[in-house]
Design a protein around this motif. Structure first.
Motif, PDB file in Angstrom:
ATOM      1  N   LYS A   1     158.606  -4.996 -51.910  1.00 59.66           N
ATOM      2  CA  LYS A   1     159.659  -5.898 -51.473  1.00 59.66           C
ATOM      3  C   LYS A   1     159.015  -7.157 -50.893  1.00 59.66           C
ATOM      4  CE  LYS A   1     163.030  -5.908 -47.931  1.00 59.66           C
ATOM      5  NZ  LYS A   1     163.748  -5.152 -46.940  1.00 59.66           N
ATOM      6  N   SER A   2     159.623  -8.277 -51.107  1.00 58.17           N
ATOM      7  CA  SER A   2     159.117  -9.545 -50.582  1.00 58.17           C
ATOM      8  C   SER A   2     159.087  -9.489 -49.051  1.00 58.17           C
ATOM      9  CB  SER A   2     160.027 -10.684 -51.036  1.00 58.17           C
ATOM     10  OG  SER A   2     159.683 -11.873 -50.384  1.00 58.17           O
ATOM     11  N   PRO A   3     158.047 -10.064 -48.409  1.00 58.75           N
ATOM     12  CA  PRO A   3     157.955 -10.008 -46.960  1.00 58.75           C
ATOM     13  C   PRO A   3     159.005 -10.848 -46.248  1.00 58.75           C
ATOM     14  CG  PRO A   3     156.193 -11.356 -47.827  1.00 58.75           C
ATOM     15  CD  PRO A   3     156.899 -10.731 -49.000  1.00 58.75           C
ATOM     16  N   GLY A   4     159.678 -11.718 -46.963  1.00 60.12           N
ATOM     17  CA  GLY A   4     160.728 -12.536 -46.353  1.00 60.12           C
ATOM     18  C   GLY A   4     160.314 -13.985 -46.218  1.00 60.12           C
ATOM     19  N   PRO A   5     161.275 -14.846 -45.905  1.00 57.17           N
ATOM     20  CA  PRO A   5     161.009 -16.278 -45.864  1.00 57.17           C
ATOM     21  C   PRO A   5     160.158 -16.715 -44.672  1.00 57.17           C
ATOM     22  CG  PRO A   5     163.243 -15.828 -45.153  1.00 57.17           C
ATOM     23  CD  PRO A   5     162.668 -14.527 -45.634  1.00 57.17           C
ATOM     24  N   SER A   6     160.027 -15.874 -43.653  1.00 54.88           N
ATOM     25  CA  SER A   6     159.246 -16.286 -42.487  1.00 54.88           C
ATOM     26  C   SER A   6     157.744 -16.220 -42.742  1.00 54.88           C
ATOM     27  CB  SER A   6     159.604 -15.421 -41.278  1.00 54.88           C
ATOM     28  OG  SER A   6     159.232 -14.083 -41.518  1.00 54.88           O
ATOM     29  N   VAL A   7     157.309 -15.519 -43.785  1.00 53.20           N
ATOM     30  CA  VAL A   7     155.887 -15.435 -44.118  1.00 53.20           C
ATOM     31  C   VAL A   7     155.536 -16.595 -45.037  1.00 53.20           C
ATOM     32  CG1 VAL A   7     154.121 -14.036 -45.233  1.00 53.20           C
ATOM     33  CG2 VAL A   7     155.823 -12.948 -43.791  1.00 53.20           C
ATOM     34  N   LYS A   8     154.613 -17.420 -44.587  1.00 55.56           N
ATOM     35  CA  LYS A   8     154.285 -18.652 -45.320  1.00 55.56           C
ATOM     36  C   LYS A   8     153.249 -18.458 -46.422  1.00 55.56           C
ATOM     37  CE  LYS A   8     156.969 -20.688 -42.456  1.00 55.56           C
ATOM     38  NZ  LYS A   8     158.330 -20.310 -42.645  1.00 55.56           N
TER      39      LYS A   8
ATOM     40  N   TYR B   1     149.472 -12.144 -46.938  1.00 60.03           N
ATOM     41  CA  TYR B   1     150.219 -11.117 -46.218  1.00 60.03           C
ATOM     42  C   TYR B   1     150.065  -9.763 -46.912  1.00 60.03           C
ATOM     43  CZ  TYR B   1     154.241  -8.445 -44.502  1.00 60.03           C
ATOM     44  OH  TYR B   1     155.045  -7.460 -43.981  1.00 60.03           O
ATOM     45  N   GLU B   2     150.285  -9.722 -48.218  1.00 60.55           N
ATOM     46  CA  GLU B   2     150.187  -8.470 -48.973  1.00 60.55           C
ATOM     47  C   GLU B   2     148.764  -7.923 -48.938  1.00 60.55           C
ATOM     48  OE1 GLU B   2     152.477  -6.504 -50.098  1.00 60.55           O
ATOM     49  OE2 GLU B   2     154.034  -7.907 -49.485  1.00 60.55           O
ATOM     50  N   GLU B   3     147.782  -8.806 -49.034  1.00 59.51           N
ATOM     51  CA  GLU B   3     146.387  -8.375 -48.985  1.00 59.51           C
ATOM     52  C   GLU B   3     146.071  -7.724 -47.633  1.00 59.51           C
ATOM     53  OE1 GLU B   3     142.048 -10.522 -49.007  1.00 59.51           O
ATOM     54  OE2 GLU B   3     143.628 -11.412 -50.231  1.00 59.51           O
ATOM     55  N   LEU B   4     146.544  -8.335 -46.553  1.00 61.08           N
ATOM     56  CA  LEU B   4     146.316  -7.785 -45.222  1.00 61.08           C
ATOM     57  C   LEU B   4     147.043  -6.455 -45.030  1.00 61.08           C
ATOM     58  CD1 LEU B   4     146.628 -11.120 -43.259  1.00 61.08           C
ATOM     59  CD2 LEU B   4     144.553  -9.741 -43.461  1.00 61.08           C
ATOM     60  N   ARG B   5     148.248  -6.352 -45.560  1.00 61.17           N
ATOM     61  CA  ARG B   5     149.005  -5.101 -45.457  1.00 61.17           C
ATOM     62  C   ARG B   5     148.296  -3.978 -46.204  1.00 61.17           C
ATOM     63  NH1 ARG B   5     151.891  -2.978 -42.502  1.00 61.17           N
ATOM     64  NH2 ARG B   5     153.452  -2.193 -43.899  1.00 61.17           N
ATOM     65  N   GLN B   6     147.716  -4.290 -47.371  1.00 59.26           N
ATOM     66  CA  GLN B   6     146.990  -3.286 -48.140  1.00 59.26           C
ATOM     67  C   GLN B   6     145.728  -2.842 -47.414  1.00 59.26           C
ATOM     68  OE1 GLN B   6     146.398  -4.936 -52.037  1.00 59.26           O
ATOM     69  NE2 GLN B   6     148.537  -4.659 -52.620  1.00 59.26           N
ATOM     70  N   ASP B   7     145.161  -3.742 -46.608  1.00 64.34           N
ATOM     71  CA  ASP B   7     143.972  -3.406 -45.820  1.00 64.34           C
ATOM     72  C   ASP B   7     144.319  -2.622 -44.563  1.00 64.34           C
ATOM     73  OD1 ASP B   7     142.285  -4.600 -47.623  1.00 64.34           O
ATOM     74  OD2 ASP B   7     142.084  -6.475 -46.506  1.00 64.34           O
ATOM     75  N   GLY B   8     145.615  -2.428 -44.297  1.00 65.65           N
ATOM     76  CA  GLY B   8     146.026  -1.608 -43.174  1.00 65.65           C
ATOM     77  C   GLY B   8     146.564  -2.356 -41.972  1.00 65.65           C
TER      78      GLY B   8
ATOM     79  N   GLU C   1     153.492  -7.167 -38.372  1.00 66.25           N
ATOM     80  CA  GLU C   1     153.440  -8.280 -37.422  1.00 66.25           C
ATOM     81  C   GLU C   1     152.098  -9.014 -37.496  1.00 66.25           C
ATOM     82  OE1 GLU C   1     153.379  -8.926 -32.619  1.00 66.25           O
ATOM     83  OE2 GLU C   1     154.385  -7.172 -33.421  1.00 66.25           O
ATOM     84  N   LYS C   2     151.005  -8.242 -37.491  1.00 70.47           N
ATOM     85  CA  LYS C   2     149.685  -8.857 -37.533  1.00 70.47           C
ATOM     86  C   LYS C   2     149.462  -9.592 -38.854  1.00 70.47           C
ATOM     87  CE  LYS C   2     144.801  -7.867 -36.913  1.00 70.47           C
ATOM     88  NZ  LYS C   2     143.800  -6.838 -36.608  1.00 70.47           N
ATOM     89  N   ALA C   3     149.868  -8.976 -39.960  1.00 71.99           N
ATOM     90  CA  ALA C   3     149.697  -9.605 -41.267  1.00 71.99           C
ATOM     91  C   ALA C   3     150.489 -10.909 -41.350  1.00 71.99           C
ATOM     92  CB  ALA C   3     150.128  -8.647 -42.376  1.00 71.99           C
ATOM     93  N   ALA C   4     151.714 -10.907 -40.824  1.00 76.59           N
ATOM     94  CA  ALA C   4     152.531 -12.123 -40.846  1.00 76.59           C
ATOM     95  C   ALA C   4     151.919 -13.207 -39.971  1.00 76.59           C
ATOM     96  CB  ALA C   4     153.951 -11.811 -40.379  1.00 76.59           C
ATOM     97  N   ARG C   5     151.421 -12.825 -38.787  1.00 76.23           N
ATOM     98  CA  ARG C   5     150.815 -13.800 -37.881  1.00 76.23           C
ATOM     99  C   ARG C   5     149.590 -14.457 -38.519  1.00 76.23           C
ATOM    100  NH1 ARG C   5     150.182 -10.513 -33.811  1.00 76.23           N
ATOM    101  NH2 ARG C   5     148.036 -10.039 -34.261  1.00 76.23           N
ATOM    102  N   ILE C   6     148.728 -13.661 -39.149  1.00 82.79           N
ATOM    103  CA  ILE C   6     147.518 -14.199 -39.777  1.00 82.79           C
ATOM    104  C   ILE C   6     147.874 -15.045 -40.996  1.00 82.79           C
ATOM    105  CG2 ILE C   6     145.404 -13.583 -41.010  1.00 82.79           C
ATOM    106  CD1 ILE C   6     145.249 -11.117 -39.130  1.00 82.79           C
TER     107      ILE C   6
END
Length: 90
Positions: A5-12, A17-24, A28-33
């Motif tokens: 699913k798309s992370p949403g419009p707030s993720v630039k 974001y997806e790469e960070l999520r796959q790394d664990g 919140e942290k993935a969106a912030r980075i």
């Protein structure tokens, strides 16, 4: 495998974001980075911070104050080396 699913419009930067999520990383942290990387350059994001210095260079009193802030149990009876270890692994 189902499509993510798309992370949403707030993720630039959705790709980062997806790469960070796959790394664990947490959502919140993935969106912030990802958003910080989109605001500046990706190489500049990793250079932020790091101004506190190495715990080995701190005085024992400073380490005790920091351990108190983090509510590390048993801090009053720890040696300097034990405080450094506890702070690094908190």
């Amino acid at each position: 495998m189902p499509a993510r699913k798309s992370p949403g419009p707030s993720v630039k930067d959705p790709a980062l974001y997806e790469e960070l999520r796959q790394d664990g990383a947490s959502k919140e942290k993935a969106a912030r980075i990802a958003n910080a990387a989109a605001r500046t350059s990706r190489s500049a994001v990793g250079r932020k911070g790091g101004k506190a210095g190495d715990y080995d260079d701190w005085t024992k009193d400073a380490l005790l104050r920091r351990a108190r802030e983090l509510d590390i149990p048993g801090r009053s009876s720890m040696t300097k080396a034990e405080l450094v270890h506890a702070l690094r692994n908190h």
